[in-house]
Design an enzyme around this catalytic site. Structure first.
Site, PDB file in Angstrom:
ATOM      1  N   SER A  35      -0.966   4.983   5.226  1.00  0.00           N
ATOM      2  CA  SER A  35      -1.842   4.643   4.727  1.00  0.00           C
ATOM      3  C   SER A  35      -2.740   3.225   5.228  1.00  0.00           C
ATOM      4  O   SER A  35      -3.866   3.081   4.584  1.00  0.00           O
ATOM      5  CB  SER A  35      -1.589   4.190   3.132  1.00  0.00           C
ATOM      6  OG  SER A  35      -0.538   2.878   3.352  1.00  0.00           O
ATOM      7  N   LYS A 102      -0.967  -3.224   1.677  1.00  0.00           N
ATOM      8  CA  LYS A 102      -2.149  -2.820   1.273  1.00  0.00           C
ATOM      9  C   LYS A 102      -3.378  -3.952   1.848  1.00  0.00           C
ATOM     10  O   LYS A 102      -3.117  -5.186   2.058  1.00  0.00           O
ATOM     11  CB  LYS A 102      -2.541  -2.508   0.192  1.00  0.00           C
ATOM     12  CG  LYS A 102      -1.690  -1.134  -0.497  1.00  0.00           C
ATOM     13  CD  LYS A 102      -2.059  -0.128   0.014  1.00  0.00           C
ATOM     14  CE  LYS A 102      -0.859   1.095  -0.340  1.00  0.00           C
ATOM     15  NZ  LYS A 102      -1.028   2.309   0.445  1.00  0.00           N
TER      16      LYS A 102
END
Length: 231
Positions: A35, A102
């Site tokens: 990711s 993230k």
């Protein structure tokens, strides 16, 4: 003092120091998915520092952060460390999983929109040039939500964050937990509570050939503090 007693004492002091460092200063983690490519790839080992968010400081737009699962964000079962690795993980000497990594895109009060004519996301009306770190294979729009490139969210509530993975085509991030405009009752939430943030990623340490510092790219420096008003 006999050598064996001195060795035990030194080991005990080392373990206490390791626990203190893990709790208050630095902790090791590994990257469990794709990711955050291309900057961080699966199985990379990273270090997270906690000092930046002491004394009321909080994550800033552009920071890469590690945070605890807000509830149902983690996908799949990660194997827990065993044996010596499990012991070392308790004192911060072995990279652990069970968390998410993230990039912070929005903080308290921000409005996030997708996208402008060049496919860039906008924060408080300011288009963000993410070309230095975002994965190239995101297509025209850098933040598609349920196949759509036309969405907005915010203002972000107090104490909350909006986060995205750098590999937007393969990241179960805040977009994944938004609800569509036609949903009347929504149990999902795109926000990450700032209290769940462990710290800011500052170094990629393994594999050795990929060692590098990880810093805020400055792409969000021109974002105004407040979203534009609509007359």
């Amino acid at each position: 003092m006999p050598v064996w007693q001195e060795s035990i004492l030194l080991l005990a002091v080392a373990l206490v120091l390791a626990v203190v460092i893990k709790t208050f200063f630095v902790q090791a983690f590994y990257i469990p998915s794709e990711s955050m490519e291309p900057g961080l790839i699966k199985n990379d080992r990273i270090l997270v520092q906690k000092v930046s968010y002491w004394f009321g400081g909080g994550p800033a737009r552009g920071d890469v952060i590690v945070f605890e699962d807000p509830g149902g964000w983690l996908q799949g079962n990660e194997p827990a460390p065993t044996g010596l690795a499990n012991l070392l993980s308790k004192v911060g000497l072995y990279p652990t999983g069970g968390h998410l990594v993230k990039r912070v895109v929005g903080t308290e009060g921000d409005v996030i929109e997708c996208c402008d004519e060049e496919g860039r996301i906008l924060v408080n009306g300011e288009p963000i040039d993410e070309s230095d770190y975002i994965a190239e294979r995101h297509g025209k729009c850098a933040a598609v939500f349920q196949g759509q490139c036309d969405w907005s969210v915010g203002p972000i509530p107090e104490g909350k964050l909006f986060v995205l993975g750098d590999n937007r085509m393969s990241s179960a991030d805040s977009r994944f937990h938004m609800c569509g405009p036609d949903v009347e009752t929504c149990a999902e939430s795109p926000w990450v509570d700032a209290d769940l943030v462990v710290g800011k990623v500052f170094s990629l340490v393994w594999p050795r050939a990929r060692w590098t510092w990880v810093s805020n790219p400055g792409a969000f420096d021109g974002v105004p503090d407040d979203p534009p008003t609509v007359d």
